[in-house]
Design a protein around this motif. Structure first.
Motif, PDB file in Angstrom:
ATOM      1  N   LEU A  10       1.999   6.505  -9.108  1.00  0.00           N
ATOM      2  CA  LEU A  10       2.067   5.856  -7.796  1.00  0.00           C
ATOM      3  C   LEU A  10       3.098   6.510  -6.888  1.00  0.00           C
ATOM      4  O   LEU A  10       2.829   6.739  -5.704  1.00  0.00           O
ATOM      5  CB  LEU A  10       2.370   4.358  -7.959  1.00  0.00           C
ATOM      6  CG  LEU A  10       1.236   3.509  -8.530  1.00  0.00           C
ATOM      7  CD1 LEU A  10       1.735   2.102  -8.858  1.00  0.00           C
ATOM      8  CD2 LEU A  10       0.066   3.453  -7.562  1.00  0.00           C
ATOM      9  N   ASN A  48       1.762   9.843  -5.669  1.00  0.00           N
ATOM     10  CA  ASN A  48       0.600   9.802  -4.785  1.00  0.00           C
ATOM     11  C   ASN A  48       0.833   9.051  -3.475  1.00  0.00           C
ATOM     12  O   ASN A  48       0.071   9.227  -2.530  1.00  0.00           O
ATOM     13  CB  ASN A  48      -0.591   9.176  -5.508  1.00  0.00           C
ATOM     14  CG  ASN A  48      -1.061  10.038  -6.670  1.00  0.00           C
ATOM     15  OD1 ASN A  48      -0.945  11.256  -6.641  1.00  0.00           O
ATOM     16  ND2 ASN A  48      -1.589   9.406  -7.697  1.00  0.00           N
ATOM     17  N   TYR A  49       1.835   8.192  -3.437  1.00  0.00           N
ATOM     18  CA  TYR A  49       2.097   7.387  -2.250  1.00  0.00           C
ATOM     19  C   TYR A  49       3.582   7.456  -1.903  1.00  0.00           C
ATOM     20  O   TYR A  49       4.419   7.631  -2.775  1.00  0.00           O
ATOM     21  CB  TYR A  49       1.734   5.910  -2.489  1.00  0.00           C
ATOM     22  CG  TYR A  49       0.306   5.688  -2.875  1.00  0.00           C
ATOM     23  CD1 TYR A  49      -0.697   5.652  -1.914  1.00  0.00           C
ATOM     24  CD2 TYR A  49      -0.053   5.522  -4.206  1.00  0.00           C
ATOM     25  CE1 TYR A  49      -2.017   5.455  -2.264  1.00  0.00           C
ATOM     26  CE2 TYR A  49      -1.382   5.321  -4.571  1.00  0.00           C
ATOM     27  CZ  TYR A  49      -2.352   5.289  -3.601  1.00  0.00           C
ATOM     28  OH  TYR A  49      -3.661   5.096  -3.939  1.00  0.00           O
ATOM     29  N   GLU A  50       3.887   7.270  -0.634  1.00  0.00           N
ATOM     30  CA  GLU A  50       5.285   7.159  -0.226  1.00  0.00           C
ATOM     31  C   GLU A  50       5.696   5.707  -0.399  1.00  0.00           C
ATOM     32  O   GLU A  50       5.433   4.877   0.464  1.00  0.00           O
ATOM     33  CB  GLU A  50       5.471   7.633   1.210  1.00  0.00           C
ATOM     34  CG  GLU A  50       5.360   9.125   1.337  1.00  0.00           C
ATOM     35  CD  GLU A  50       6.085   9.677   2.537  1.00  0.00           C
ATOM     36  OE1 GLU A  50       6.939   8.975   3.105  1.00  0.00           O
ATOM     37  OE2 GLU A  50       5.782  10.814   2.883  1.00  0.00           O
ATOM     38  N   ILE A  51       6.326   5.428  -1.522  1.00  0.00           N
ATOM     39  CA  ILE A  51       6.747   4.060  -1.846  1.00  0.00           C
ATOM     40  C   ILE A  51       8.233   3.954  -1.545  1.00  0.00           C
ATOM     41  O   ILE A  51       9.047   4.674  -2.109  1.00  0.00           O
ATOM     42  CB  ILE A  51       6.415   3.720  -3.310  1.00  0.00           C
ATOM     43  CG1 ILE A  51       4.899   3.784  -3.501  1.00  0.00           C
ATOM     44  CG2 ILE A  51       6.997   2.366  -3.685  1.00  0.00           C
ATOM     45  CD1 ILE A  51       4.411   3.511  -4.879  1.00  0.00           C
ATOM     46  N   GLU A  96       7.050  -2.944  -2.666  1.00  0.00           N
ATOM     47  CA  GLU A  96       5.831  -2.158  -2.479  1.00  0.00           C
ATOM     48  C   GLU A  96       5.319  -1.633  -3.822  1.00  0.00           C
ATOM     49  O   GLU A  96       4.120  -1.655  -4.092  1.00  0.00           O
ATOM     50  CB  GLU A  96       6.104  -0.997  -1.532  1.00  0.00           C
ATOM     51  CG  GLU A  96       4.866  -0.199  -1.180  1.00  0.00           C
ATOM     52  CD  GLU A  96       5.148   0.923  -0.196  1.00  0.00           C
ATOM     53  OE1 GLU A  96       4.234   1.734   0.011  1.00  0.00           O
ATOM     54  OE2 GLU A  96       6.262   0.988   0.363  1.00  0.00           O
ATOM     55  N   ARG A 143       1.670  -2.593  -5.583  1.00  0.00           N
ATOM     56  CA  ARG A 143       0.714  -1.564  -6.028  1.00  0.00           C
ATOM     57  C   ARG A 143       0.419  -1.679  -7.523  1.00  0.00           C
ATOM     58  O   ARG A 143      -0.711  -1.484  -7.953  1.00  0.00           O
ATOM     59  CB  ARG A 143       1.211  -0.171  -5.669  1.00  0.00           C
ATOM     60  CG  ARG A 143       1.142   0.095  -4.169  1.00  0.00           C
ATOM     61  CD  ARG A 143       1.253   1.577  -3.885  1.00  0.00           C
ATOM     62  NE  ARG A 143       1.262   1.861  -2.473  1.00  0.00           N
ATOM     63  CZ  ARG A 143       0.178   2.136  -1.760  1.00  0.00           C
ATOM     64  NH1 ARG A 143      -0.999   2.157  -2.328  1.00  0.00           N
ATOM     65  NH2 ARG A 143       0.283   2.404  -0.478  1.00  0.00           N
ATOM     66  N   GLU A 173      -3.190  -2.556  -9.451  1.00  0.00           N
ATOM     67  CA  GLU A 173      -3.717  -1.733 -10.542  1.00  0.00           C
ATOM     68  C   GLU A 173      -3.909  -2.542 -11.827  1.00  0.00           C
ATOM     69  O   GLU A 173      -4.276  -1.986 -12.860  1.00  0.00           O
ATOM     70  CB  GLU A 173      -2.776  -0.551 -10.814  1.00  0.00           C
ATOM     71  CG  GLU A 173      -2.672   0.430  -9.669  1.00  0.00           C
ATOM     72  CD  GLU A 173      -3.915   1.293  -9.502  1.00  0.00           C
ATOM     73  OE1 GLU A 173      -4.621   1.540 -10.506  1.00  0.00           O
ATOM     74  OE2 GLU A 173      -4.184   1.714  -8.367  1.00  0.00           O
ATOM     75  N   ARG A 226      12.276   7.373   0.092  1.00  0.00           N
ATOM     76  CA  ARG A 226      11.165   6.993  -0.774  1.00  0.00           C
ATOM     77  C   ARG A 226      11.568   7.245  -2.219  1.00  0.00           C
ATOM     78  O   ARG A 226      12.504   7.987  -2.480  1.00  0.00           O
ATOM     79  CB  ARG A 226       9.919   7.807  -0.424  1.00  0.00           C
ATOM     80  CG  ARG A 226      10.105   9.305  -0.655  1.00  0.00           C
ATOM     81  CD  ARG A 226       8.914  10.143  -0.262  1.00  0.00           C
ATOM     82  NE  ARG A 226       7.799  10.046  -1.144  1.00  0.00           N
ATOM     83  CZ  ARG A 226       7.684  10.706  -2.294  1.00  0.00           C
ATOM     84  NH1 ARG A 226       8.649  11.491  -2.699  1.00  0.00           N
ATOM     85  NH2 ARG A 226       6.612  10.563  -3.038  1.00  0.00           N
TER      86      ARG A 226
END
Length: 151
Positions: free
Chosen positions: A12, A15-18, A23, A27, A31, A60
């Motif tokens: 995660l 693949n994503y800017e968390i 947040e 996510r 899942e 992030r």
């Protein structure tokens, strides 16, 4: 269960800017992982996940592992927070930093593929970068100076 959850956390954040634990929690629940904030905190600590500045200036989660977007994030964050000046002289670039920061910046820089860079060496507050030729040194200096303008 723990290994699967921690693997998913790493996926995660790659693949994503968390930006927050909330947040990440959301996510993970999307899942199919039933987790608590305390569990996520422990996982972040165990996985040695850090908060790093991205090129857009936001913080992030990142792993700090070499060889990818995380290496770029670590370098950029160290660079903009610690570098005082960048100048070139023929085929060399001299980077001046805050005292004690040159080796960390240099290690982060070495983890990235820089076109035309032969090698680097760091002292306490100075980094020398040896380039293939004068043009490469000038291009590298220009790119690094652009990072400093982003502050």
């Amino acid at each position: 269960m723990k290994a699967g959850r921690q693997t998913k956390i790493l996926q995660l954040i790659q693949n994503y800017e968390i930006n927050t634990q909330d947040e990440l929690l959301r996510r993970l629940r999307e899942e199919g992982f039933d987790v608590t904030q305390a569990t996520i905190s422990r996982d972040i600590k165990e996985l040695r996940i850090i908060k790093a500045s991205s090129p857009d200036g936001k913080y992030r989660y990142a792993t700090g592992k070499d060889g990818g977007k995380d290496s770029h994030t670590k370098f950029y964050s160290l660079f903009i927070d610690s570098v005082l000046s960048v100048v070139s002289a023929k085929n060399m670039v001299c980077i001046k930093s805050l005292p004690g920061m040159a080796q960390a910046i240099c290690a982060a820089m070495d983890s990235l593929p820089w076109k035309g860079v032969v090698g680097t060496i760091a002292g306490d507050d100075t980094i020398f970068v040896l380039c293939n030729d004068n043009a490469c040194a000038a291009q590298l200096t220009q790119k690094l100076c652009e990072f400093l303008q982003d502050r």
